[in-house]
Design an enzyme around this catalytic site. Sequence first.
Site, PDB file in Angstrom:
ATOM      1  N   SER A   9     -30.599 154.218  15.268  1.00 52.82           N
ATOM      2  CA  SER A   9     -29.732 153.793  14.165  1.00 52.82           C
ATOM      3  C   SER A   9     -30.005 152.338  13.847  1.00 52.82           C
ATOM      4  O   SER A   9     -29.873 151.459  14.709  1.00 52.82           O
ATOM      5  CB  SER A   9     -28.266 153.949  14.559  1.00 52.82           C
ATOM      6  OG  SER A   9     -27.479 153.190  13.664  1.00 52.82           O
ATOM      7  N   HIS A  34     -32.333 156.598  11.473  1.00 56.19           N
ATOM      8  CA  HIS A  34     -30.941 156.927  11.131  1.00 56.19           C
ATOM      9  C   HIS A  34     -30.339 155.740  10.381  1.00 56.19           C
ATOM     10  O   HIS A  34     -30.356 154.608  10.863  1.00 56.19           O
ATOM     11  CB  HIS A  34     -30.158 157.224  12.409  1.00 56.19           C
ATOM     12  CG  HIS A  34     -28.762 157.695  12.179  1.00 56.19           C
ATOM     13  ND1 HIS A  34     -28.453 158.995  11.843  1.00 56.19           N
ATOM     14  CD2 HIS A  34     -27.573 157.043  12.237  1.00 56.19           C
ATOM     15  CE1 HIS A  34     -27.140 159.129  11.710  1.00 56.19           C
ATOM     16  NE2 HIS A  34     -26.577 157.954  11.940  1.00 56.19           N
ATOM     17  N   ASP A  36     -27.073 154.259   8.520  1.00 55.47           N
ATOM     18  CA  ASP A  36     -25.610 154.389   8.457  1.00 55.47           C
ATOM     19  C   ASP A  36     -25.041 153.675   7.245  1.00 55.47           C
ATOM     20  O   ASP A  36     -25.129 152.449   7.132  1.00 55.47           O
ATOM     21  CB  ASP A  36     -24.991 153.798   9.727  1.00 55.47           C
ATOM     22  CG  ASP A  36     -25.199 154.698  10.929  1.00 55.47           C
ATOM     23  OD1 ASP A  36     -24.839 155.884  10.852  1.00 55.47           O
ATOM     24  OD2 ASP A  36     -25.734 154.212  11.952  1.00 55.47           O
ATOM     25  N   MET A  38     -21.705 152.713   5.268  1.00 54.24           N
ATOM     26  CA  MET A  38     -20.247 152.584   5.420  1.00 54.24           C
ATOM     27  C   MET A  38     -19.680 151.830   4.217  1.00 54.24           C
ATOM     28  O   MET A  38     -20.291 150.865   3.749  1.00 54.24           O
ATOM     29  CB  MET A  38     -19.926 151.812   6.702  1.00 54.24           C
ATOM     30  CG  MET A  38     -20.533 152.439   7.950  1.00 54.24           C
ATOM     31  SD  MET A  38     -19.999 151.564   9.419  1.00 54.24           S
ATOM     32  CE  MET A  38     -20.988 152.394  10.675  1.00 54.24           C
ATOM     33  N   HIS A  67     -26.759 158.814   6.818  1.00 49.99           N
ATOM     34  CA  HIS A  67     -25.444 159.257   7.279  1.00 49.99           C
ATOM     35  C   HIS A  67     -24.400 158.569   6.405  1.00 49.99           C
ATOM     36  O   HIS A  67     -24.129 157.380   6.569  1.00 49.99           O
ATOM     37  CB  HIS A  67     -25.302 158.879   8.767  1.00 49.99           C
ATOM     38  CG  HIS A  67     -23.948 159.141   9.336  1.00 49.99           C
ATOM     39  ND1 HIS A  67     -23.561 158.661  10.576  1.00 49.99           N
ATOM     40  CD2 HIS A  67     -22.881 159.827   8.849  1.00 49.99           C
ATOM     41  CE1 HIS A  67     -22.323 159.051  10.821  1.00 49.99           C
ATOM     42  NE2 HIS A  67     -21.889 159.747   9.792  1.00 49.99           N
ATOM     43  N   MET A  69     -20.948 157.593   5.390  1.00 52.18           N
ATOM     44  CA  MET A  69     -19.547 157.451   5.794  1.00 52.18           C
ATOM     45  C   MET A  69     -18.836 156.820   4.609  1.00 52.18           C
ATOM     46  O   MET A  69     -18.459 155.636   4.631  1.00 52.18           O
ATOM     47  CB  MET A  69     -19.456 156.584   7.062  1.00 52.18           C
ATOM     48  CG  MET A  69     -19.959 157.308   8.305  1.00 52.18           C
ATOM     49  SD  MET A  69     -20.367 156.190   9.657  1.00 52.18           S
ATOM     50  CE  MET A  69     -22.057 155.770   9.223  1.00 52.18           C
ATOM     51  N   MET A 138     -20.183 163.768  15.817  1.00 52.30           N
ATOM     52  CA  MET A 138     -19.899 162.380  16.198  1.00 52.30           C
ATOM     53  C   MET A 138     -19.303 162.356  17.605  1.00 52.30           C
ATOM     54  O   MET A 138     -18.344 163.074  17.902  1.00 52.30           O
ATOM     55  CB  MET A 138     -18.880 161.745  15.238  1.00 52.30           C
ATOM     56  CG  MET A 138     -19.326 161.550  13.811  1.00 52.30           C
ATOM     57  SD  MET A 138     -20.815 160.565  13.607  1.00 52.30           S
ATOM     58  CE  MET A 138     -20.313 158.991  14.312  1.00 52.30           C
ATOM     59  N   ASP A 180     -24.282 161.668  17.512  1.00 53.10           N
ATOM     60  CA  ASP A 180     -24.295 160.266  17.086  1.00 53.10           C
ATOM     61  C   ASP A 180     -23.113 159.524  17.713  1.00 53.10           C
ATOM     62  O   ASP A 180     -21.954 159.876  17.468  1.00 53.10           O
ATOM     63  CB  ASP A 180     -24.189 160.236  15.555  1.00 53.10           C
ATOM     64  CG  ASP A 180     -24.272 158.835  14.961  1.00 53.10           C
ATOM     65  OD1 ASP A 180     -24.499 157.875  15.714  1.00 53.10           O
ATOM     66  OD2 ASP A 180     -24.110 158.728  13.736  1.00 53.10           O
TER      67      ASP A 180
HETATM   68  C1  DX5 Z   1     -21.199 154.989  14.019  1.00 54.60           C
HETATM   69  C2  DX5 Z   1     -22.588 155.259  13.472  1.00 54.60           C
HETATM   70  C3  DX5 Z   1     -23.620 155.418  14.530  1.00 54.60           C
HETATM   71  C4  DX5 Z   1     -23.801 154.192  15.386  1.00 54.60           C
HETATM   72  C5  DX5 Z   1     -24.488 154.554  16.652  1.00 54.60           C
HETATM   73  O1  DX5 Z   1     -20.286 155.049  12.991  1.00 54.60           O
HETATM   74  O2  DX5 Z   1     -22.587 156.436  12.699  1.00 54.60           O
HETATM   75  O3  DX5 Z   1     -24.853 155.842  13.981  1.00 54.60           O
HETATM   76  O4  DX5 Z   1     -24.513 153.210  14.751  1.00 54.60           O
HETATM   77  O5  DX5 Z   1     -24.551 153.414  17.416  1.00 54.60           O
HETATM   78  P1  DX5 Z   1     -24.479 153.468  19.007  1.00 54.60           P
HETATM   79  O6  DX5 Z   1     -25.665 154.281  19.443  1.00 54.60           O
HETATM   80  O7  DX5 Z   1     -24.549 152.049  19.391  1.00 54.60           O
HETATM   81  O8  DX5 Z   1     -23.189 154.147  19.355  1.00 54.60           O
HETATM   82 ZN    ZN Z   2     -24.563 157.408  12.172  1.00 49.45          ZN
END
Ligand code: DX5
Ligand code: ZN
Length: 226
Positions: A9, A34, A36, A38, A67, A69, A138, A180
């Site tokens: 990620s 990956h 993320d 947000m 991903h 969110m 998750m 994840d």
């Molecule tokens: C959390 C993210 C993950 C996160 C994983 O909301 O979706 O992808 O970055 O990070 P680690 O591996 O540090 O938990």
């Molecule tokens: Zn993620």
Amino acid sequence: MRDFRIAPSLLSADFACLGQEVRDVIAAGADIIHFDVMDNHYVPNLTVGPLVCEAIRPHTTAPIDVHLMVKPVDSLVPMFAKAGADIITFHPEASEHIDRTLGLIKESGCKAGLVFNPGTSLSYLDHVMDKIDMVLIMSVNPGFGGQSFIPHALEKVAAARQRIDEYTAKHGGEIWLEVDGGVKVDNIAAVAAAGADTFVAGSAIYGQADYQAVIAAMRAELAKVA
Ligand code: DX5
Ligand code: ZN
């Protein structure tokens, strides 16, 4: 043995040199990037959008696993497809019309997946398995990297594995099962044994100086899983 894929990620990468971070982690043996997203609405944090996806796209031929969110979801789908995403996943409770959002992702040429928070029921899968290429479980509540793995997620992974195997035995096709949150060298084997095939790891990989050593250690753990 299942094919195992490691998906670092970027959330824990150095954002001042993301292109280099993408190249380094793929050179170190990772399979997928990956990414993320947000929005400070669906989750209480704000990260990156399609512009950054487009900027990293030329740095690798590896799949980019976006991903989302975010809420709402739909308007961002074509933007990320255009920015070079290969896989787009979203949280079902963030979309008013799950089937429509999955259709949008497929029409845009990407693989589609649903993401399940620790408290979200897998029953969202009931009527959409035919549109799904990935199920993402998750193992933390979404919003931040570096959180601890929630052990209960292992049961959910096993339940998702069962649903996927039953569906693909009947209808064929391939559905990846990704996990994840809090995945590290010391728990990746347990996550694989529960049924996962694709492993997101942010802080476990980008938090170390030697990415290759961490990824090799993860693969060594995965090799122990029958
Ligand atoms: C959390 C993210 C993950 C996160 C994983 O909301 O979706 O992808 O970055 O990070 P680690 O591996 O540090 O938990
Ligand atoms: Zn993620």
